[in-house]
Write a protein that holds these residues in place. Structure first.
Motif, PDB file in Angstrom:
ATOM      1  N   GLU A 108       0.819  -1.216   0.000  1.00  9.06           N
ATOM      2  CA  GLU A 108       0.000   0.000   0.000  1.00  9.06           C
ATOM      3  C   GLU A 108       0.851   1.263   0.000  1.00  9.06           C
ATOM      4  OE1 GLU A 108      -3.627   2.051   2.645  1.00  9.06           O
ATOM      5  OE2 GLU A 108      -2.841   0.062   3.157  1.00  9.06           O
ATOM      6  N   ARG A 109       1.891   1.272   0.823  1.00  7.38           N
ATOM      7  CA  ARG A 109       2.733   2.474   0.924  1.00  7.38           C
ATOM      8  C   ARG A 109       3.455   2.761  -0.387  1.00  7.38           C
ATOM      9  NH1 ARG A 109       8.508   2.732   3.969  1.00  7.38           N
ATOM     10  NH2 ARG A 109       8.999   4.917   3.551  1.00  7.38           N
ATOM     11  N   TYR A 110       4.131   1.747  -0.942  1.00  5.77           N
ATOM     12  CA  TYR A 110       4.928   1.976  -2.137  1.00  5.77           C
ATOM     13  C   TYR A 110       4.046   2.173  -3.366  1.00  5.77           C
ATOM     14  CZ  TYR A 110       9.053   0.758   0.599  1.00  5.77           C
ATOM     15  OH  TYR A 110      10.058   0.736   1.541  1.00  5.77           O
TER      16      TYR A 110
END
Length: 389
Positions: A108-110
């Protein structure tokens, strides 16, 4: 004694042709299996990074330079042993000498970073060295950040290890710095004066919705009671990693003492500091740097000497002075990782040779490790054996 630790980012590469390989998930799976077998005795900490061609090795906090250096060596050897099982090697190059199209790590972050930053994120296959040093409070931490700003380009110059980009010589000693500064919040800050002002700045940046955790050259850690200094390339030679860590701890301790003594920080504008960052990125230690006291050009040798003079008392108190002096002379005589990469290329004009030579330098261990009378490590180094347990 302030504790300190490092995070080293590495490339995962083909040991024959030097091309980065998207194998971080496989290496992390092997790491997970190893941790499950070792249980509570597991020592090494590894993490995936923005791209699948990268791996981060994280040390624990240490009080002595010798124990930190030991874990740096162990971490490199352990990560490499896992990469070998996947048919690859890890190498301490801050950018890939060969052209590569990186594969983003899917989470999700990347995913959000790649969506927001587009080409900047997709091309950001860069490997840095981050040094964490303990502070007693956010107030002390910001006081430290205010007082180390002018000295950070010197660390960048000493660690410079990224001359190649997209298959060609960039002309820079640290092209990673140029690529990294494409992030919207990268670079030096102005003097802030208080923890309240620092947190207000971070909140104001977050409110723009462009970035949540700013990528300042130095910052308060969001997870640990430390300041995190982020300007350095990952160092090709592990001895250089040890040097940078020792200098960062000494800078933090010196700044904290100045703050306690009421010494005001140098309020040089961040825009002037950016010129010093550019000079360090362009030339490393091969030409002039901005002198932190005058903010005018001076030889790299004079600027590095000024840095050591500035932190001399802290180095003496920690027992690190002898090691730092020896390492300073070695780098000024033999060059940084950028020097060694260019020497490898100049021999045969093959970028693959740059990578294979770098693998050998990345994996070194002390042939004879002992602690000198003043407490600093004194080592003779040899290449790490080809077979890693």
């Amino acid at each position: 004694m302030r504790t300190f630790g490092v995070e080293e980012e590495f490339l995962i590469v083909d040991p024959v042709n030097g091309v980065p390989l998207p194998l971080s998930a496989e290496v992390m799976d092997l790491h997970g299996a190893s941790v499950r077998v070792a249980g509570p005795s597991a020592r090494q900490m590894l993490s995936a990074e923005l791209h699948q061609e990268q791996l981060e090795v994280i040390t624990h906090p240490h009080s002595s330079l010798d124990s930190l250096a030991t874990e740096i060596l162990e971490g490199r050897a352990y990560a490499d042993s896992l990469a070998r099982k996947a048919g690859a090697r890890i190498v301490a190059l801050a950018t890939s000498p060969l052209a590569v199209s990186p594969h983003p790590t899917r989470n999700e972050r990347y995913d959000a970073l790649v969506e927001k930053y587009a080409l900047t994120a997709r091309e950001q296959l860069t490997c840095g060295l981050h040094v964490h040093v303990s502070v007693g409070s956010d107030e002390e931490g910001v006081a430290v950040l205010d007082r180390i700003r002018s000295w950070l380009p010197s660390l960048m110059a000493l660690s410079s290890n990224s001359p190649f980009w997209n298959g060609q010589d960039s002309g820079y000693a640290s092209f990673r710095t140029q690529a990294w500064n494409r992030w919207s919040s990268a670079g030096p800050m102005e003097v802030l004066g208080s923890a309240r002002a620092y947190h207000a700045l971070v909140a104001d940046i977050a409110a723009t919705t462009v970035v949540i955790n700013p990528d300042f050259d130095a910052r308060l850690s969001a997870r640990h009671p430390t300041v995190e200094i982020r300007v350095s390339d990952v160092c090709l030679d592990p001895r250089d990693t040890v040097l940078i860590a020792a200098l960062v701890r000494a800078l933090v301790e010196t700044a904290a003492r100045e703050w306690a003594a009421g010494v005001e920080p140098d309020r040089v504008p961040a825009m002037v500091l950016r010129q010093g960052v550019w000079m360090a990125s362009r030339w490393g230690i091969r030409a002039e740097l901005l002198h932190p006291a005058t903010h005018r050009p001076d030889t790299a040798r004079h600027v590095i000497s000024a840095l050591l003079d500035h932190v001399r008392d802290a180095l003496n108190d920690s027992g690190d002075a002898a090691y730092v002096e020896k390492a300073r002379h070695r780098i000024l005589s033999n060059g940084t990782g950028a020097t060694k990469q260019r020497q490898s290329y100049d021999r045969n004009g093959r970028l693959a040779d740059v990578v294979t030579d770098a693998i050998g330098i990345t994996h070194q261990e002390p042939d004879d490790r002992h602690t000198s009378a003043n407490g600093s490590p004194s080592w003779t180094w040899r290449p790490l054996a080809e077979a890693v347990a």
